[in-house]
Design an enzyme around this catalytic site. Structure first.
Site, short mmCIF file in Angstrom:
data_model
loop_
_atom_site.label_atom_id
_atom_site.label_comp_id
_atom_site.label_asym_id
_atom_site.label_seq_id
_atom_site.Cartn_x
_atom_site.Cartn_y
_atom_site.Cartn_z
N TYR A 93 0.85 -1.19 0.00
CA TYR A 93 0.00 0.00 0.00
C TYR A 93 0.89 1.24 0.00
O TYR A 93 1.98 1.22 0.58
CB TYR A 93 -0.91 -0.02 1.23
CG TYR A 93 -2.13 0.84 1.12
CD1 TYR A 93 -3.17 0.50 0.26
CD2 TYR A 93 -2.28 2.00 1.88
CE1 TYR A 93 -4.31 1.29 0.16
CE2 TYR A 93 -3.42 2.79 1.79
CZ TYR A 93 -4.43 2.42 0.92
OH TYR A 93 -5.55 3.19 0.82
N ASN A 166 -15.73 2.54 2.62
CA ASN A 166 -16.43 2.17 1.39
C ASN A 166 -17.61 3.07 1.04
O ASN A 166 -17.68 3.58 -0.09
CB ASN A 166 -16.86 0.70 1.47
CG ASN A 166 -15.67 -0.24 1.49
OD1 ASN A 166 -14.84 -0.20 0.60
ND2 ASN A 166 -15.58 -1.07 2.52
N ARG A 215 -18.25 -10.51 -12.01
CA ARG A 215 -17.46 -11.62 -12.54
C ARG A 215 -18.36 -12.80 -12.91
O ARG A 215 -19.42 -12.99 -12.34
CB ARG A 215 -16.44 -12.09 -11.51
CG ARG A 215 -15.32 -11.10 -11.24
CD ARG A 215 -14.35 -11.68 -10.24
NE ARG A 215 -14.99 -11.94 -8.94
CZ ARG A 215 -14.50 -12.75 -8.01
NH1 ARG A 215 -13.39 -13.42 -8.24
NH2 ARG A 215 -15.12 -12.90 -6.87
N ASP A 216 -17.87 -13.60 -13.85
CA ASP A 216 -18.52 -14.88 -14.15
C ASP A 216 -18.11 -15.88 -13.07
O ASP A 216 -16.92 -16.16 -12.89
CB ASP A 216 -18.06 -15.40 -15.51
CG ASP A 216 -18.61 -14.56 -16.65
OD1 ASP A 216 -19.72 -14.84 -17.10
OD2 ASP A 216 -17.90 -13.61 -17.07
N GLY A 286 -7.62 -2.00 -7.92
CA GLY A 286 -7.03 -2.86 -8.95
C GLY A 286 -7.05 -4.31 -8.51
O GLY A 286 -6.01 -4.95 -8.38
N TRP A 310 -8.40 8.26 -4.55
CA TRP A 310 -7.84 7.61 -3.36
C TRP A 310 -8.40 8.34 -2.15
O TRP A 310 -8.11 9.50 -1.92
CB TRP A 310 -6.31 7.70 -3.38
CG TRP A 310 -5.64 6.98 -2.26
CD1 TRP A 310 -6.09 5.91 -1.54
CD2 TRP A 310 -4.34 7.29 -1.72
NE1 TRP A 310 -5.18 5.52 -0.60
CE2 TRP A 310 -4.09 6.34 -0.68
CE3 TRP A 310 -3.37 8.24 -2.01
CZ2 TRP A 310 -2.92 6.35 0.06
CZ3 TRP A 310 -2.20 8.23 -1.27
CH2 TRP A 310 -1.97 7.30 -0.26
#
Length: 391
Positions: A93, A166, A215-216, A286, A310
């Site tokens: 980080y 979040n 996502r799958d 990411g 950020w």
């Protein structure tokens, strides 16, 4: 051990209570002498070097800490394991706490005792660290009164513990890059994350449509349904967007003016494909650890803008003073049932289990929707049935 003592002292352990001084040697007379200005003994999750969190973290006992006049002793109730917490321990980080250190940088606690000079907090108040900045993975914390922000005790504990990162990220990204008007559309990947869930709901409150990419994986149809229940207009798996006429999937929705990317790689490319002329994509994570690759045509013919966000930089800027009313606003939305997201509570003594879940090591599908992160349930009783999934 000397460096461990110095680091722990910097987060609140006084010289008379350093870790190498066994609790067994603190006599009853010592406790009587300082009974009015000592915190209880504490447990903490520490790491003495950067590395894989499941290898370098351990739970230790900390002795009582002396309260100064302006200090507040907070009994921590719950604290999350965020991806940024994991990255800090790994040493990848941008902000690297000097190891050894205590993990965690947000959470909620109850005021246990106060110093003689404390004016605005009382025993029993609920508080959160604001801005989040220090080790919250411990059962008791002693810090100055100015570190703590009092919140409404009617807010569910697990939401109070997680409001600082979040939901605040979602709110700021919707406000800071493009002027959104009712009827506009935004698009995002990583939609089942807590940020993603908050983006859907906060956008809906503004009359803004959302197109969401997941996502799958096993359970993707269930995840789609849950995101739709939160207010998502469209939810697609990555494979569903691998078509030539991708914009036909928008139906009657306007082309997105703003996109959010927390994955990178091909998932970021899908966001770019759907953005309208002059649109903006904001990258705030990411997860795939793959770079964002942009076709030259996206710049020349679509005039797309790429930005980054950020939260820590934002909270360290001159805008930091605005965090408190925003946090109170988010918690009011939660209290009124207008904002919700999924969490799983794990007892503090089962920290290793919580960490395995957060790292995606537990079970066959540990990162299924609504179980993106695990939260340490520190100082409250857990039902005997085990972990509590908050729907």
């Amino acid at each position: 051990m000397a460096s461990l003592m110095l680091t722990l002292r910097s987060i609140g352990v006084s010289h008379r209570c350093c870790p190498r001084f066994p609790l067994s040697r603190i006599t009853s007379s010592t406790f009587r002498e300082f009974a009015t200005n000592l915190s209880p003994p504490s447990k903490a999750v520490v790491y003495e070097q950067q590395g894989p969190p499941d290898q370098v973290t351990r739970v230790i006992d900390l002795p009582p800490v002396e309260l100064k006049a302006n200090d507040v002793c907070v009994k921590m109730l719950a604290a999350p394991i965020n991806p940024s917490d994991v990255n800090r321990i790994e040493g990848v980080y941008p902000v690297k706490p000097i190891a050894p250190a205590i993990g965690g940088h947000e959470g909620v606690g109850e005021v246990y005792s106060v110093g003689s000079g404390v004016c605005n907090l009382s025993v029993g108040d609920w508080v959160i660290p604001s801005p989040p900045s220090f080790g919250t993975w411990q059962t008791y914390i002693v810090k100055e009164e100015t570190v703590w922000h009092k919140i409404d005790k009617d807010v569910p504990m697990e939401y109070a513990a997680t409001v600082n990162v979040n939901p605040l990220t979602a709110l700021r990204m919707l406000e800071d890059f493009v002027k959104l008007n009712p009827g506009d559309t935004i698009i995002q990947n990583g939609a089942t994350s807590i940020v993603g869930q908050c983006v859907i709901q906060l956008a809906r409150m503004q009359g803004v449509h959302s197109v969401n990419i997941i996502r799958d994986r096993v359970g993707s149809e269930e995840a789609k349904g849950k995101l739709k229940n939160l207010g998502a207009d469209e939810v697609y798996t990555e494979s569903q967007l691998e078509v030539k006429n991708i914009k036909s999937l928008l139906g009657d929705l306007p082309e997105p003016v703003l996109g959010f990317n927390c994955v990178g790689g091909s998932a970021a490319s899908l966001v770019l494909k759907l953005l309208r002329q002059g649109g903006t994509m904001v990258t705030y994570g990411g997860m795939s650890r793959k770079p964002v690759t942009v076709p030259t045509s996206a710049f020349i013919f679509k005039d797309l803008a790429l930005r980054g966000f950020w939260l820590q930089k934002w909270t360290n800027s001159e805008k930091a003073k605005d965090c408190i009313p925003m946090i109170d606003h988010i918690l009011t939305l939660v209290k009124n049932g207008k904002l919700k997201y999924g969490m799983e509570l794990v007892p503090f003594e089962d920290f290793s289990t919580a960490l395995d879940k957060a790292l995606g090591k537990s079970g066959s599908h540990p990162k299924q929707a609504w179980k993106q992160l695990c939260y340490i349930h520190i100082n409250r009783r857990i039902p005997t049935s085990g972990n509590v999934l908050m729907a």
